[in-house]
Design a protein around this motif. Structure first.
Motif, PDB file in Angstrom:
ATOM      1  N   GLY A   1       0.773  -1.247   0.000  1.00 58.38           N
ATOM      2  CA  GLY A   1       0.000   0.000   0.000  1.00 58.38           C
ATOM      3  C   GLY A   1       0.795   1.282   0.000  1.00 58.38           C
ATOM      4  O   GLY A   1       0.209   2.359   0.060  1.00 58.38           O
ATOM      5  N   LEU A   2       2.126   1.208  -0.054  1.00 54.03           N
ATOM      6  CA  LEU A   2       2.942   2.428  -0.015  1.00 54.03           C
ATOM      7  C   LEU A   2       3.037   3.033  -1.414  1.00 54.03           C
ATOM      8  O   LEU A   2       3.331   2.330  -2.386  1.00 54.03           O
ATOM      9  N   TRP A   3       2.801   4.337  -1.506  1.00 55.71           N
ATOM     10  CA  TRP A   3       2.962   5.018  -2.794  1.00 55.71           C
ATOM     11  C   TRP A   3       3.213   6.497  -2.587  1.00 55.71           C
ATOM     12  O   TRP A   3       3.095   7.021  -1.476  1.00 55.71           O
ATOM     13  N   ASP A   4       3.566   7.169  -3.681  1.00 58.28           N
ATOM     14  CA  ASP A   4       3.814   8.612  -3.670  1.00 58.28           C
ATOM     15  C   ASP A   4       2.953   9.212  -4.769  1.00 58.28           C
ATOM     16  O   ASP A   4       3.409   9.406  -5.891  1.00 58.28           O
TER      17      ASP A   4
ATOM     18  N   LEU B   1       9.396  25.946   0.107  1.00 57.80           N
ATOM     19  CA  LEU B   1       8.507  24.874  -0.329  1.00 57.80           C
ATOM     20  C   LEU B   1       9.183  23.515  -0.161  1.00 57.80           C
ATOM     21  O   LEU B   1      10.342  23.335  -0.542  1.00 57.80           O
ATOM     22  N   TYR B   2       8.445  22.563   0.402  1.00 59.57           N
ATOM     23  CA  TYR B   2       8.963  21.207   0.596  1.00 59.57           C
ATOM     24  C   TYR B   2       7.802  20.226   0.618  1.00 59.57           C
ATOM     25  O   TYR B   2       6.641  20.605   0.706  1.00 59.57           O
ATOM     26  N   ARG B   3       8.125  18.949   0.563  1.00 57.84           N
ATOM     27  CA  ARG B   3       7.094  17.921   0.716  1.00 57.84           C
ATOM     28  C   ARG B   3       7.713  16.662   1.314  1.00 57.84           C
ATOM     29  O   ARG B   3       8.932  16.490   1.310  1.00 57.84           O
ATOM     30  N   VAL B   4       6.849  15.782   1.842  1.00 58.91           N
ATOM     31  CA  VAL B   4       7.278  14.516   2.435  1.00 58.91           C
ATOM     32  C   VAL B   4       6.701  13.389   1.575  1.00 58.91           C
ATOM     33  O   VAL B   4       5.495  13.211   1.527  1.00 58.91           O
ATOM     34  N   PRO B   5       7.544  12.629   0.868  1.00 58.75           N
ATOM     35  CA  PRO B   5       7.030  11.587  -0.026  1.00 58.75           C
ATOM     36  C   PRO B   5       6.657  10.312   0.730  1.00 58.75           C
ATOM     37  O   PRO B   5       7.002  10.144   1.903  1.00 58.75           O
ATOM     38  N   TRP B   6       5.952   9.445   0.029  1.00 60.00           N
ATOM     39  CA  TRP B   6       5.606   8.095   0.476  1.00 60.00           C
ATOM     40  C   TRP B   6       4.641   8.075   1.670  1.00 60.00           C
ATOM     41  O   TRP B   6       4.981   8.472   2.761  1.00 60.00           O
ATOM     42  N   SER B   7       3.458   7.616   1.403  1.00 60.90           N
ATOM     43  CA  SER B   7       2.470   7.390   2.456  1.00 60.90           C
ATOM     44  C   SER B   7       1.695   6.135   2.083  1.00 60.90           C
ATOM     45  O   SER B   7       1.739   5.668   0.936  1.00 60.90           O
ATOM     46  N   TRP B   8       0.968   5.584   3.053  1.00 59.95           N
ATOM     47  CA  TRP B   8       0.171   4.392   2.793  1.00 59.95           C
ATOM     48  C   TRP B   8      -1.125   4.792   2.105  1.00 59.95           C
ATOM     49  O   TRP B   8      -1.558   5.941   2.187  1.00 59.95           O
ATOM     50  N   SER B   9      -1.747   3.845   1.432  1.00 60.33           N
ATOM     51  CA  SER B   9      -2.926   4.160   0.628  1.00 60.33           C
ATOM     52  C   SER B   9      -4.104   4.635   1.463  1.00 60.33           C
ATOM     53  O   SER B   9      -5.054   5.198   0.934  1.00 60.33           O
TER      54      SER B   9
ATOM     55  N   ASN C   1       1.373   1.187 -13.228  1.00 62.84           N
ATOM     56  CA  ASN C   1       0.536   0.574 -14.259  1.00 62.84           C
ATOM     57  C   ASN C   1       0.935  -0.858 -14.594  1.00 62.84           C
ATOM     58  O   ASN C   1       0.290  -1.501 -15.422  1.00 62.84           O
ATOM     59  N   VAL C   2       1.988  -1.360 -13.971  1.00 67.37           N
ATOM     60  CA  VAL C   2       2.416  -2.740 -14.204  1.00 67.37           C
ATOM     61  C   VAL C   2       1.498  -3.694 -13.431  1.00 67.37           C
ATOM     62  O   VAL C   2       1.128  -3.409 -12.282  1.00 67.37           O
ATOM     63  N   ASN C   3       1.139  -4.809 -14.053  1.00 70.98           N
ATOM     64  CA  ASN C   3       0.285  -5.801 -13.386  1.00 70.98           C
ATOM     65  C   ASN C   3       1.117  -6.661 -12.444  1.00 70.98           C
ATOM     66  O   ASN C   3       2.121  -7.250 -12.846  1.00 70.98           O
ATOM     67  N   LYS C   4       0.707  -6.734 -11.187  1.00 69.95           N
ATOM     68  CA  LYS C   4       1.373  -7.558 -10.183  1.00 69.95           C
ATOM     69  C   LYS C   4       0.327  -8.164  -9.261  1.00 69.95           C
ATOM     70  O   LYS C   4      -0.780  -7.636  -9.142  1.00 69.95           O
ATOM     71  N   VAL C   5       0.694  -9.263  -8.625  1.00 69.67           N
ATOM     72  CA  VAL C   5      -0.147  -9.741  -7.522  1.00 69.67           C
ATOM     73  C   VAL C   5      -0.052  -8.718  -6.402  1.00 69.67           C
ATOM     74  O   VAL C   5       0.800  -7.826  -6.432  1.00 69.67           O
ATOM     75  N   PHE C   6      -0.904  -8.829  -5.417  1.00 69.91           N
ATOM     76  CA  PHE C   6      -0.923  -7.783  -4.386  1.00 69.91           C
ATOM     77  C   PHE C   6      -1.244  -8.372  -3.024  1.00 69.91           C
ATOM     78  O   PHE C   6      -1.787  -9.467  -2.908  1.00 69.91           O
ATOM     79  N   ILE C   7      -0.880  -7.628  -2.002  1.00 68.68           N
ATOM     80  CA  ILE C   7      -1.084  -8.048  -0.621  1.00 68.68           C
ATOM     81  C   ILE C   7      -2.075  -7.102   0.037  1.00 68.68           C
ATOM     82  O   ILE C   7      -1.873  -5.887   0.048  1.00 68.68           O
ATOM     83  N   CYS C   8      -3.152  -7.654   0.575  1.00 63.06           N
ATOM     84  CA  CYS C   8      -4.143  -6.870   1.324  1.00 63.06           C
ATOM     85  C   CYS C   8      -3.943  -7.103   2.816  1.00 63.06           C
ATOM     86  O   CYS C   8      -3.224  -8.022   3.215  1.00 63.06           O
ATOM     87  N   HIS C   9      -4.571  -6.293   3.622  1.00 61.57           N
ATOM     88  CA  HIS C   9      -4.539  -6.534   5.060  1.00 61.57           C
ATOM     89  C   HIS C   9      -5.878  -6.134   5.672  1.00 61.57           C
ATOM     90  O   HIS C   9      -6.633  -5.354   5.090  1.00 61.57           O
TER      91      HIS C   9
END
Length: 263
Positions: free
Chosen positions: A19-22, A149-157, A196-204
């Motif tokens: 679930g991590l993305w930017d 100006l700044y930002r903090v990358p990467w957060s969970w979905s 956009n790449v197809n992958k299996v995924f992990i849910c919780h």
């Protein structure tokens, strides 16, 4: 690492989405309100005017390191916060007008922020075209200069944040400028990849447990008193917490009653 260790490698041999993305929609060519959005140092919030003046193709988050902003000839660019640049500070007059000051000293963004906060209000905040032009007048041509100006990358979905990261040795790197989602490999290491790449995924899911405890008491205290009820729950909660229980929510299923003493 406890969460990592509960995952088994066979089903993620080729990489599985976590679930991590930017989210580029929160920072690419815009100032938004999401957790990854650009914000100003002085208020730690996004601007009220949404003014921006990026130099194309900035912001592009090259090498996944460019999370601070600078200005050159009036145009903004994103850059690695640990690079050395000149500094633009600002103060606010009694008429609530920003006054900009150029400091010809090359330093990192965090050091520039500390300097401006010590001697002025903060690193330069720019909220309209007039302010951008006013600041540009104070900076010699082609001088790369920090702004606030700044930002903090990467957060969970779910928009939550975590200090825990488990990147592989080459990640994140934003190869091709479009790697904004994270996959986990068979060694449980993380890498940034094209969403956009197809992958299996992990849910919780969060599993909640309910436990009912029956109590028998012998006391002269009036247990029907709500204050006493609350105190008993607090003491029980403290006892269970000391024994390793976490995230407890305790309540009476049936309000306690005091037994009458027949003697």
């Amino acid at each position: 690492m406890d969460d990592i260790n509960r995952l088994q490698p066979p089903f993620i041999h080729y990489g599985a989405w976590i679930g991590l993305w930017d989210d580029p929609n929160s920072w690419k060519y815009k100032i938004g309100n999401n957790s990854n959005s650009w914000r100003w140092s002085t208020i730690r919030e996004t601007t009220q005017t949404n003014y921006q003046n990026w130099l194309t193709p900035n912001p592009d988050f090259q090498r996944s390191t460019e999370t601070c902003a600078g200005i050159s000839n009036g145009k903004w660019f994103d850059v690695d916060c640990d690079k050395a640049r000149n500094v633009a500070c600002y103060s606010v007059t009694t008429q609530n007008v920003k006054q900009y000051v150029f400091i010809q000293t090359s330093t990192t963004w965090s050091s520039a922020q500390a300097y401006c906060r010590t001697h002025y209000t903060d690193l330069a905040k720019i909220e309209n075209m007039a302010e951008n032009s006013e600041l540009t007048k104070t900076i010699p041509a082609w001088f790369d200069t920090w702004i606030g100006l700044y930002r903090v990358p990467w957060s969970w979905s779910d928009n939550s944040r975590s200090l825990f990261k488990n990147w592989d040795s080459s990640s994140p790197n934003n190869t091709g400028g479009n790697q904004h989602c994270v996959a986990e490999n068979a060694l449980h290491q993380w890498g940034d990849e094209n969403c956009n790449v197809n992958k299996v995924f992990i849910c919780h899911q969060v599993v909640k447990m309910t436990t009912t405890v029956r109590l028998t008491t012998v006391t002269d205290v009036e247990l029907t008193d709500p204050a006493i009820n609350t105190q008993v729950l607090q003491q029980l909660g403290a006892l269970l917490t000391s024994q390793g229980w976490t995230d407890l929510k305790m309540q009476w299923k049936t309000p306690p009653k005091k037994k009458e003493n027949n003697e």
